[in-house]
Design a protein around this motif. Sequence first.
Motif, PDB file in Angstrom:
ATOM      1  N   ARG A  12     -34.030   2.172 -21.426  1.00  0.00           N
ATOM      2  CA  ARG A  12     -35.044   2.535 -20.440  1.00  0.00           C
ATOM      3  C   ARG A  12     -34.463   2.506 -19.025  1.00  0.00           C
ATOM      4  O   ARG A  12     -34.704   3.403 -18.209  1.00  0.00           O
ATOM      5  N   LYS A  13     -33.718   1.467 -18.727  1.00  0.00           N
ATOM      6  CA  LYS A  13     -33.176   1.311 -17.378  1.00  0.00           C
ATOM      7  C   LYS A  13     -32.005   2.255 -17.119  1.00  0.00           C
ATOM      8  O   LYS A  13     -31.815   2.722 -15.996  1.00  0.00           O
ATOM      9  N   LEU A  14     -31.231   2.530 -18.149  1.00  0.00           N
ATOM     10  CA  LEU A  14     -29.999   3.288 -17.960  1.00  0.00           C
ATOM     11  C   LEU A  14     -30.162   4.785 -18.160  1.00  0.00           C
ATOM     12  O   LEU A  14     -29.225   5.534 -17.854  1.00  0.00           O
ATOM     13  N   PHE A  15     -31.301   5.235 -18.681  1.00  0.00           N
ATOM     14  CA  PHE A  15     -31.421   6.650 -19.033  1.00  0.00           C
ATOM     15  C   PHE A  15     -31.147   7.591 -17.861  1.00  0.00           C
ATOM     16  O   PHE A  15     -30.415   8.571 -18.020  1.00  0.00           O
ATOM     17  N   PRO A  16     -31.708   7.354 -16.658  1.00  0.00           N
ATOM     18  CA  PRO A  16     -31.373   8.260 -15.543  1.00  0.00           C
ATOM     19  C   PRO A  16     -29.877   8.293 -15.240  1.00  0.00           C
ATOM     20  O   PRO A  16     -29.316   9.367 -14.964  1.00  0.00           O
ATOM     21  N   LEU A  17     -29.228   7.124 -15.294  1.00  0.00           N
ATOM     22  CA  LEU A  17     -27.794   7.072 -15.028  1.00  0.00           C
ATOM     23  C   LEU A  17     -26.997   7.755 -16.134  1.00  0.00           C
ATOM     24  O   LEU A  17     -26.016   8.463 -15.868  1.00  0.00           O
ATOM     25  N   ILE A  18     -27.426   7.564 -17.387  1.00  0.00           N
ATOM     26  CA  ILE A  18     -26.758   8.223 -18.512  1.00  0.00           C
ATOM     27  C   ILE A  18     -26.854   9.735 -18.372  1.00  0.00           C
ATOM     28  O   ILE A  18     -25.869  10.465 -18.569  1.00  0.00           O
ATOM     29  N   LEU A  19     -28.017  10.223 -18.023  1.00  0.00           N
ATOM     30  CA  LEU A  19     -28.212  11.661 -17.842  1.00  0.00           C
ATOM     31  C   LEU A  19     -27.339  12.187 -16.706  1.00  0.00           C
ATOM     32  O   LEU A  19     -26.716  13.256 -16.836  1.00  0.00           O
ATOM     33  N   SER A  20     -27.260  11.428 -15.622  1.00  0.00           N
ATOM     34  CA  SER A  20     -26.442  11.855 -14.483  1.00  0.00           C
ATOM     35  C   SER A  20     -24.966  11.923 -14.840  1.00  0.00           C
ATOM     36  O   SER A  20     -24.263  12.873 -14.475  1.00  0.00           O
ATOM     37  N   VAL A  21     -24.492  10.922 -15.575  1.00  0.00           N
ATOM     38  CA  VAL A  21     -23.079  10.897 -15.959  1.00  0.00           C
ATOM     39  C   VAL A  21     -22.775  12.028 -16.941  1.00  0.00           C
ATOM     40  O   VAL A  21     -21.700  12.638 -16.885  1.00  0.00           O
ATOM     41  N   ALA A  22     -23.708  12.313 -17.848  1.00  0.00           N
ATOM     42  CA  ALA A  22     -23.498  13.412 -18.790  1.00  0.00           C
ATOM     43  C   ALA A  22     -23.385  14.750 -18.052  1.00  0.00           C
ATOM     44  O   ALA A  22     -22.522  15.590 -18.370  1.00  0.00           O
ATOM     45  N   ILE A  73     -16.401  -6.067 -12.422  1.00  0.00           N
ATOM     46  CA  ILE A  73     -16.859  -5.480 -13.679  1.00  0.00           C
ATOM     47  C   ILE A  73     -17.586  -4.163 -13.428  1.00  0.00           C
ATOM     48  O   ILE A  73     -17.345  -3.149 -14.109  1.00  0.00           O
ATOM     49  N   LYS A  74     -18.478  -4.150 -12.437  1.00  0.00           N
ATOM     50  CA  LYS A  74     -19.243  -2.929 -12.143  1.00  0.00           C
ATOM     51  C   LYS A  74     -18.331  -1.804 -11.655  1.00  0.00           C
ATOM     52  O   LYS A  74     -18.482  -0.640 -12.061  1.00  0.00           O
ATOM     53  N   LYS A  75     -17.395  -2.122 -10.795  1.00  0.00           N
ATOM     54  CA  LYS A  75     -16.465  -1.105 -10.308  1.00  0.00           C
ATOM     55  C   LYS A  75     -15.567  -0.599 -11.433  1.00  0.00           C
ATOM     56  O   LYS A  75     -15.235   0.589 -11.491  1.00  0.00           O
ATOM     57  N   PHE A  76     -15.185  -1.500 -12.327  1.00  0.00           N
ATOM     58  CA  PHE A  76     -14.344  -1.124 -13.459  1.00  0.00           C
ATOM     59  C   PHE A  76     -15.090  -0.144 -14.363  1.00  0.00           C
ATOM     60  O   PHE A  76     -14.542   0.876 -14.814  1.00  0.00           O
ATOM     61  N   ILE A  77     -16.346  -0.456 -14.665  1.00  0.00           N
ATOM     62  CA  ILE A  77     -17.157   0.443 -15.503  1.00  0.00           C
ATOM     63  C   ILE A  77     -17.267   1.814 -14.851  1.00  0.00           C
ATOM     64  O   ILE A  77     -17.074   2.849 -15.505  1.00  0.00           O
ATOM     65  N   PHE A  78     -17.580   1.835 -13.561  1.00  0.00           N
ATOM     66  CA  PHE A  78     -17.740   3.108 -12.854  1.00  0.00           C
ATOM     67  C   PHE A  78     -16.445   3.917 -12.865  1.00  0.00           C
ATOM     68  O   PHE A  78     -16.450   5.121 -13.202  1.00  0.00           O
ATOM     69  N   THR A  79     -15.332   3.276 -12.527  1.00  0.00           N
ATOM     70  CA  THR A  79     -14.052   3.993 -12.476  1.00  0.00           C
ATOM     71  C   THR A  79     -13.646   4.504 -13.848  1.00  0.00           C
ATOM     72  O   THR A  79     -13.177   5.648 -13.992  1.00  0.00           O
ATOM     73  N   TYR A  80     -13.842   3.687 -14.855  1.00  0.00           N
ATOM     74  CA  TYR A  80     -13.454   4.072 -16.214  1.00  0.00           C
ATOM     75  C   TYR A  80     -14.249   5.294 -16.681  1.00  0.00           C
ATOM     76  O   TYR A  80     -13.699   6.239 -17.257  1.00  0.00           O
ATOM     77  N   ILE A  81     -15.563   5.272 -16.419  1.00  0.00           N
ATOM     78  CA  ILE A  81     -16.429   6.355 -16.885  1.00  0.00           C
ATOM     79  C   ILE A  81     -16.148   7.660 -16.142  1.00  0.00           C
ATOM     80  O   ILE A  81     -16.051   8.735 -16.759  1.00  0.00           O
ATOM     81  N   PHE A  88     -21.237   0.138 -22.378  1.00  0.00           N
ATOM     82  CA  PHE A  88     -20.615  -0.751 -21.394  1.00  0.00           C
ATOM     83  C   PHE A  88     -21.636  -1.307 -20.403  1.00  0.00           C
ATOM     84  O   PHE A  88     -21.655  -2.510 -20.125  1.00  0.00           O
ATOM     85  N   ALA A  89     -22.482  -0.434 -19.871  1.00  0.00           N
ATOM     86  CA  ALA A  89     -23.451  -0.879 -18.871  1.00  0.00           C
ATOM     87  C   ALA A  89     -24.510  -1.788 -19.491  1.00  0.00           C
ATOM     88  O   ALA A  89     -25.018  -2.692 -18.821  1.00  0.00           O
ATOM     89  N   SER A  90     -24.852  -1.581 -20.754  1.00  0.00           N
ATOM     90  CA  SER A  90     -25.845  -2.437 -21.413  1.00  0.00           C
ATOM     91  C   SER A  90     -25.349  -3.872 -21.510  1.00  0.00           C
ATOM     92  O   SER A  90     -26.119  -4.825 -21.323  1.00  0.00           O
TER      93      SER A  90
END
Length: 284
Positions: free
Chosen positions: A23-33, A211-219, A245-247
């Motif tokens: 629920r929380k990540l869906f907008p971000l998942i859609l944006s990354v896709a 951790i947050k920067k690592f996730i962002f850079t990796y993705i 990863f974000a979950s």
Amino acid sequence: MIYYNPKLWFSFIFKINKADTLRKLFPLILSVAVYAGIVTFILLDVWHVPETSILKKVIFVHQTIGFVFSLLLAFRINSAYDRWWEGRKMWGSLTNSSRNLAIKLKHLVDDESIAFFNYAIPLYARALKNFLRGIYKIEEQNFITIDPGKHVPNQVASAIIKEVYRLNKAGQINPEQLISITAEITSFTDICGACERIKNTPIPFSYSVFIKKFIFTYIVTLPFTWAFELKYFIMPIIGFILFVFASIELIAEEIEDPFGSDANDLPLDNICANIEKHVDEIFA
């Protein structure tokens, strides 16, 4: 806290509840896709980058970093769960200490003092719960006067020990019994201190930010290496990787402070209600 049956696999898989990170990540998942699709379009259809490009070789870097990253995330979620579980043990100890104190006092004091302790012992649990949540709920002050501007659990514990000392001076509690009773009351403050340590000592800021920067850079760099092989199928795959990863990071953030009102926090309201119920049964 959500109570559930761990054997109901299908309800977990196909039902999205309010605690689900999707629920929380869906907008971000859609944006990354969408981002992954744009990168693929530019690389393959606009720039026509050949598959022999050096960009494709960078995938080996991602494979190496991905292994290290998985270890970091495992440490992150384990550290958060340790805090959650320690908080649960502290509140379990508070339940036991409350019962033990009530059992010891039941056979020593008169009816007037029983009424006081029947009110004050559960009050300490409620005061600690509200204190850890940073709130103060006004209650009818039958026996204890509370100053909300000061440490409320300490005021309740002080009132309890004051009444015990008064009964000792009055001869209702002898010195040997006083030692045993004082040990239970002292455990209240020890539990409070342990809970304050958990709440007031979060995961170090630098580690959480890393951790947050690592996730962002990796993705955001993955599409530059996988686009040549996966083409536009990379869009759902990148979204799924971000979800995983974000979950982990979201769950760790939620349970590292287990005393709040989130879906996965400790059931402090139920624990306080049980303490009040059991103490009342003992004194009845």
